[in-house]
Design an enzyme around this catalytic site. Structure first.
Site, mmCIF file in Angstrom:
data_model
loop_
_atom_site.group_PDB
_atom_site.id
_atom_site.type_symbol
_atom_site.label_atom_id
_atom_site.label_comp_id
_atom_site.label_asym_id
_atom_site.label_seq_id
_atom_site.Cartn_x
_atom_site.Cartn_y
_atom_site.Cartn_z
ATOM 1 N N LEU A 61 44.608 43.752 40.439
ATOM 2 C CA LEU A 61 44.382 42.411 39.911
ATOM 3 C C LEU A 61 43.048 41.951 40.482
ATOM 4 C CD1 LEU A 61 47.861 40.649 40.331
ATOM 5 C CD2 LEU A 61 46.795 41.418 38.209
ATOM 6 N N ASP A 62 42.267 41.268 39.682
ATOM 7 C CA ASP A 62 40.987 40.758 40.161
ATOM 8 C C ASP A 62 41.201 39.831 41.346
ATOM 9 O OD1 ASP A 62 39.672 42.168 38.185
ATOM 10 O OD2 ASP A 62 39.461 40.444 36.853
ATOM 11 N N ARG A 63 40.195 39.768 42.195
ATOM 12 C CA ARG A 63 40.284 38.969 43.421
ATOM 13 C C ARG A 63 40.748 37.525 43.181
ATOM 14 N NH1 ARG A 63 36.613 39.621 48.413
ATOM 15 N NH2 ARG A 63 37.430 37.986 49.737
#
Length: 157
Positions: A61-63
């Site tokens: 998952l993106d930051r």
């Protein structure tokens, strides 16, 4: 290390947890604490034999994104889960809350967006390839996003 891990499910093969917003899924160019290292520390501290644990990253998952992540605790589970993702047996669902007023752009019902993306390995960023160039662009991958507006809330002005 983050002592506030939220483990939703764990057995001998998999671990499911919540990744908080702002925490990277895996280590990167910064020295910030990431989910893989936090979970490896958790597994090590809770193991009886104190050997370095195996932890397979199944998806990222993106930051900035908060969400549920699934990790493999064995190589067998990593292979099996990766195959399920490739075969699309596992589906990802996202819920987004927008703070901008997009009322004019939003439609009711389900909407499907299709683009072609190419990843720049140096910058680690993806960009959209114009559809007319997609078949001529090496490594361009089709990306399909289907979304449905659940609710529009009016904010006080």
């Amino acid at each position: 290390m983050n002592n506030n891990l939220t483990i939703l499910f764990e057995d001998t093969h998999i671990l499911v947890c919540i990744k908080p917003a702002g925490v990277p899924s895996q280590s990167g160019r910064t020295l910030d604490s990431d989910m893989v290292n936090q979970l490896k520390n958790y597994l090590f501290q809770n193991s009886l034999d104190k050997t370095p644990p195996y932890l397979g990253l199944i998806h990222r998952l993106d930051r900035p994104v908060e969400g549920i992540m699934v990790f493999a605790k064995t190589p067998f589970a990593a292979k099996d889960l990766s195959q399920q993702i490739q075969l699309k047996s596992i589906k990802k669902k996202y819920l987004a809350v927008l703070t901008a007023d997009l009322t004019e752009e939003l439609t009711t019902g389900e909407t499907k967006l299709e683009d072609y993306l190419i990843k720049n390995g140096i910058t680690n960023l993806s960009s959209i390839v114009p559809t007319k160039d997609a078949t001529k662009t090496k490594d361009a991958k089709k990306a399909i996003l289907t979304y449905q507006v659940k609710e529009v809330l009016q904010s006080p002005k």
